[in-house]
Motif scaffolding. Structure first.
Motif, short mmCIF file in Angstrom:
data_model
loop_
_atom_site.label_atom_id
_atom_site.label_comp_id
_atom_site.label_asym_id
_atom_site.label_seq_id
_atom_site.Cartn_x
_atom_site.Cartn_y
_atom_site.Cartn_z
N ASP A 179 -16.43 -3.44 30.01
CA ASP A 179 -17.23 -3.43 31.24
C ASP A 179 -17.28 -4.82 31.87
OD1 ASP A 179 -17.65 -0.76 31.20
OD2 ASP A 179 -19.64 -0.86 30.26
N MET A 180 -17.32 -5.87 31.03
CA MET A 180 -17.28 -7.24 31.58
C MET A 180 -15.95 -7.49 32.27
SD MET A 180 -20.03 -8.73 31.66
CE MET A 180 -19.51 -10.24 32.45
N TYR A 181 -14.88 -6.99 31.66
CA TYR A 181 -13.54 -7.15 32.26
C TYR A 181 -13.53 -6.52 33.65
CZ TYR A 181 -8.58 -6.38 33.14
OH TYR A 181 -7.34 -6.35 33.73
N LYS A 182 -14.06 -5.28 33.75
CA LYS A 182 -14.06 -4.59 35.06
C LYS A 182 -14.88 -5.36 36.08
CE LYS A 182 -13.75 0.06 33.17
NZ LYS A 182 -14.63 1.19 32.84
N LEU A 183 -16.02 -5.91 35.62
CA LEU A 183 -16.89 -6.66 36.52
C LEU A 183 -16.20 -7.94 37.00
CD1 LEU A 183 -19.75 -6.73 37.69
CD2 LEU A 183 -20.54 -7.76 35.56
N ILE A 184 -15.53 -8.61 36.08
CA ILE A 184 -14.85 -9.87 36.43
C ILE A 184 -13.69 -9.60 37.38
CG2 ILE A 184 -13.38 -11.70 35.48
CD1 ILE A 184 -15.29 -11.68 33.00
N ILE A 185 -12.84 -8.62 37.05
CA ILE A 185 -11.65 -8.43 37.92
C ILE A 185 -12.02 -7.81 39.27
CG2 ILE A 185 -10.01 -8.35 36.00
CD1 ILE A 185 -9.53 -5.38 36.84
N GLY A 186 -13.16 -7.10 39.31
CA GLY A 186 -13.58 -6.54 40.61
C GLY A 186 -14.30 -7.57 41.47
N SER A 187 -14.95 -8.54 40.84
CA SER A 187 -15.74 -9.52 41.59
C SER A 187 -14.92 -10.74 42.00
CB SER A 187 -16.92 -10.03 40.76
OG SER A 187 -17.65 -8.98 40.21
N ILE A 188 -14.04 -11.18 41.12
CA ILE A 188 -13.28 -12.40 41.41
C ILE A 188 -11.99 -11.96 42.10
CG2 ILE A 188 -12.26 -14.50 40.44
CD1 ILE A 188 -14.27 -14.25 38.13
N VAL A 189 -12.08 -11.77 43.39
CA VAL A 189 -10.96 -11.23 44.18
C VAL A 189 -10.82 -12.00 45.50
CG1 VAL A 189 -11.05 -8.87 43.30
CG2 VAL A 189 -12.55 -9.51 45.18
#
Ligand SMILES: Cc1cc2nc3c(=O)[nH]c(=O)nc-3n(C[C@H](O)[C@H](O)[C@H](O)COP(=O)(O)O)c2cc1C
Length: 225
Positions: free
Chosen positions: A33-43
């Motif tokens: 879930d942290m991975y999803k949050l990071i790749i969705g936010s840092i764009v």
């Protein structure tokens, strides 16, 4: 294109759509879930299309979007190679650690389908470059080949690696490379600057999403001192 709020001046407030927040403590969510949050936010994240070579000369090619430039003197960039499962090392990292060399090729619009295909888990020793129909060219200062179809190709020597985490899934090895030679397509380079309209670089978003740079605008930084 003009900037989003061209009439803004110092002292003005901004109209923001941001409202009630969802509060997230990384300690209470899974690494996935942290991975999803990071790749969705840092764009959008730039994509390094990384070519390496095994010690016995086998080509390897894979995309890495945990990627950025970090300094210009010495010219240096970084990629972050993740650990998808315990005791598993990606071929890119294995080759960089063995040879100390890699090439970062740009991820231009015309390359995106073969680039994503090259992320498949091909067995060690299989050349993704030929699997996806791209053309290897000899580099000038390093052993790994560069991708002829990429508009910018940066030849790099390993500066250092930094281990983040304990090697369990979700942890990473950050690879810092010194850029020792650069090839730039003439159509994309004028007066020492990259011409974005011709460069057409792709950014990675969350999930399977990607974005084109289709609207750009300029805002100069004020001279305060
Ligand atoms: C656009 C894109 C960006 C990626 N970025 C990363 C990344 O930053 N770090 C990472 O470990 N894997 C990343 N991956 C996954 C790797 O490309 C994938 O694991 C690949 O099989 C690694 O190949 P290799 O073993 O030849 O190095 C990305 C995949 C895609 C499609």
């Amino acid at each position: 294109m003009t900037s989003p709020n061209p009439s803004w001046k110092p002292g003005d407030t901004v109209e923001s759509p941001v409202g009630e927040m969802v509060e997230i403590d990384p300690a209470s969510v899974s690494a996935t879930d942290m991975y999803k949050l990071i790749i969705g936010s840092i764009v959008p994240r730039p994509i390094a299309f990384v070519s390496t070579q095994s010690p016995d000369g086998q080509d390897n090619l894979a995309p890495y979007s945990f990627f950025n430039g970090v300094s210009s003197n010495p010219p240096c960039l970084m990629i972050s190679v993740g650990t998808p499962r315990p005791d598993f090392q990606k071929d890119t990292l294995r080759n960089i650690e063995a040879t100390n060399e890699f090439v970062v090729n740009s991820a231009n619009e015309w390359l995106i389908e073969p680039l994503v295909h090259s992320a498949g888990e091909f067995p060690y020793g299989v050349s993704e470059m030929s699997e996806v129909g791209l053309t290897p060219l000899d580099s000038v200062k390093v052993g790994p080949k560069r991708v002829k179809e990429s508009a910018v190709q940066m030849e790099c020597r390993l500066l250092k690696t930094v281990q983040i985490g304990d090697g369990s899934p979700g942890s990473s090895t950050v690879v810092f490379g010194e850029i020792v030679f650069v090839h730039v397509d003439k159509n994309c380079y004028k007066d020492g600057k990259i011409i974005f309209d011709n460069y057409r670089n792709i950014g990675r978003l969350g999930g399977f999403g990607y974005g084109k740079i289709s609207e750009t605008f300029e805002i100069p930084v004020p001279k305060i001192r």
